[in-house]
Design an enzyme around this catalytic site. Structure first.
Site, PDB file in Angstrom:
ATOM      1  N   TYR A 174       7.394 -23.619  18.163  1.00  0.00           N
ATOM      2  CA  TYR A 174       7.994 -22.291  18.040  1.00  0.00           C
ATOM      3  C   TYR A 174       8.880 -22.289  16.792  1.00  0.00           C
ATOM      4  O   TYR A 174       9.930 -22.939  16.763  1.00  0.00           O
ATOM      5  CB  TYR A 174       8.855 -21.948  19.247  1.00  0.00           C
ATOM      6  CG  TYR A 174       8.125 -21.770  20.557  1.00  0.00           C
ATOM      7  CD1 TYR A 174       6.748 -21.603  20.609  1.00  0.00           C
ATOM      8  CD2 TYR A 174       8.830 -21.754  21.751  1.00  0.00           C
ATOM      9  CE1 TYR A 174       6.092 -21.431  21.822  1.00  0.00           C
ATOM     10  CE2 TYR A 174       8.179 -21.580  22.972  1.00  0.00           C
ATOM     11  CZ  TYR A 174       6.820 -21.419  22.996  1.00  0.00           C
ATOM     12  OH  TYR A 174       6.177 -21.247  24.205  1.00  0.00           O
TER      13      TYR A 174
ATOM     14  N   LEU B  46       6.240 -10.023  31.914  1.00  0.00           N
ATOM     15  CA  LEU B  46       6.250  -8.636  31.434  1.00  0.00           C
ATOM     16  C   LEU B  46       5.154  -8.428  30.395  1.00  0.00           C
ATOM     17  O   LEU B  46       5.179  -7.442  29.653  1.00  0.00           O
ATOM     18  CB  LEU B  46       7.617  -8.272  30.856  1.00  0.00           C
ATOM     19  CG  LEU B  46       8.777  -8.294  31.849  1.00  0.00           C
ATOM     20  CD1 LEU B  46      10.088  -7.947  31.155  1.00  0.00           C
ATOM     21  CD2 LEU B  46       8.522  -7.340  33.014  1.00  0.00           C
TER      22      LEU B  46
ATOM     23  N   ARG C 197       4.556  -9.794  27.563  1.00  0.00           N
ATOM     24  CA  ARG C 197       5.108  -9.711  26.210  1.00  0.00           C
ATOM     25  C   ARG C 197       5.688  -8.327  25.897  1.00  0.00           C
ATOM     26  O   ARG C 197       5.571  -7.826  24.786  1.00  0.00           O
ATOM     27  CB  ARG C 197       4.048 -10.107  25.186  1.00  0.00           C
ATOM     28  CG  ARG C 197       3.559 -11.535  25.399  1.00  0.00           C
ATOM     29  CD  ARG C 197       2.228 -11.813  24.753  1.00  0.00           C
ATOM     30  NE  ARG C 197       1.791 -13.146  25.101  1.00  0.00           N
ATOM     31  CZ  ARG C 197       1.146 -13.459  26.232  1.00  0.00           C
ATOM     32  NH1 ARG C 197       0.882 -12.507  27.110  1.00  0.00           N
ATOM     33  NH2 ARG C 197       0.796 -14.699  26.486  1.00  0.00           N
TER      34      ARG C 197
ATOM     35  N   SER D  46       7.031  -3.758  30.395  1.00  0.00           N
ATOM     36  CA  SER D  46       8.490  -3.745  30.582  1.00  0.00           C
ATOM     37  C   SER D  46       9.030  -2.351  30.862  1.00  0.00           C
ATOM     38  O   SER D  46      10.163  -2.206  31.306  1.00  0.00           O
ATOM     39  CB  SER D  46       9.178  -4.299  29.332  1.00  0.00           C
ATOM     40  OG  SER D  46       8.978  -3.420  28.230  1.00  0.00           O
TER      41      SER D  46
END
Length: 333
Positions: free
Chosen positions: A56, A208, A210, A214
């Site tokens: 990451y 969610l 991504r 949401s």
């Protein structure tokens, strides 16, 4: 904060974990100071599980977590750090496969320990199955690192039921990290039952999807440069409208209960079993606070039926990843 056990042999951690991927460029630029403040807020709220990957931001995420842990003033053993390794990347951010050879395991681990500023990692896992390396060899190498004191537990990520069995026969696996949400329910047929049979917990990411479910996404929302959702099939122009229609159906239920769409989606995952720990990818304190509110939302049987009717299994338009990335998912084979 409620606690949940990660598998039959793993640690007890907070019922919600914090996934830190989005703090290192995967969703476009992020605010480093706000990221650190969000990690601090999560710990203050009782979150004890933080998940990262050494790829990451090409190590940036681990350095960010190191800084957050150091500045929090908390003892190292107050937070369980989960690290994925093995994904190969280039200078432009592209992904070029996975390396889970025993020598690579030990190499990746050495770098992660240095970046995180710690002498052990709580849960260490290959990010994807390396088709060129038997899972027994990868797990065996991590087990050696447990014996050496550098790792506490072994986890896996996005593997299928057969691989889970083979790995667990070498050394106890505490958890399987895998996408699981209202619109990603593929694990329910075989993988989840196998994990439960073997006493392996689930750390569910993408709860969610991504941000898609949401309640905060819109069809005209622009994507920043570097945001990988720009190539995600579920966010494509062909699929986005259908997926957002599912969200609106869920919104009706959420508003009737006086909660947000995101809280409803997270609460649904929490309700699927005490052996499941959702990872929320909040990048700001505002989104973290909203996610934590899901812990107070109890969905009864009628609520669950209504939620699943609004967003049925297999209703999502589009795959989880582009075809090239789907090919790396042992869990989808």
């Amino acid at each position: 904060m409620n606690l949940r056990q990660l598998g039959s042999t793993g640690p007890r951690v907070s019922a919600l974990g914090l996934g830190a991927m989005g703090m290192s460029g995967m969703y476009g630029p992020s605010d480093e100071a706000e990221s650190v403040a969000t990690i601090h807020a999560a710990m203050d709220a009782g979150v004890t599980l933080v998940d990262t990957g050494d790829f990451y931001g090409m190590g940036h995420n681990e350095l960010l977590i190191r800084d957050a842990l150091r500045s929090s003033g908390r003892a190292r053993d107050e937070v369980a750090v989960s690290v994925k390794f093995g994904a190969l990347r280039d200078v432009d951010g592209g992904f070029w496969g996975n390396d889970a050879r025993p020598a690579a395991v030990k190499n990746f681990l050495a770098y992660s320990l240095r970046r995180l500023g710690t002498d052990y990692i709580d849960i260490y896992r290959p990010a994807r199955l390396d088709p060129a390396v038997p899972i027994e060899e990868t797990v065996g190498a991590i087990a050696e690192m447990i014996q050496a004191g550098h790792v506490r537990h072994i986890g896996l990520s996005e593997v299928g039921a057969e691989t889970l069995r083979r790995a667990n026969a070498v050394h106890p696996i505490v958890d399987l990290q895998i996408e699981y949400s209202l619109i990603s329910r593929g694990i329910e047929a075989e993988i989840l039952p196998t994990a439960r049979e073997l006493g392996i917990g689930i750390t569910a990411y993408g709860v969610l999807s991504r941000g898609l479910i949401s309640g905060h996404w819109s069809a005209d929302r622009p994507l920043a440069a570097g945001d990988f959702r720009g190539a995600s099939p579920r966010f494509s122009a062909d699929n986005l409208g259908a997926n957002l229609a599912l969200v609106e159906a869920l919104r009706v239920i959420a508003e009737a209960k006086g909660v947000s769409v995101a809280q409803t989606a997270i609460a649904w995952v929490l309700a699927q079993g005490e052996d499941i720990v959702p990872l929320v990818g909040a990048r700001t304190r505002v989104r973290l606070e909203e996610a934590l509110g899901a812990l107070d939302l109890k969905l009864d049987a009628a609520d669950l039926r209504a939620v699943e009717a609004a967003m049925p299994a297999e209703a999502a338009a589009g795959d989880r990843y582009i075809a090239a990335q789907m090919a790396h998912l042992d869990s989808e084979k």
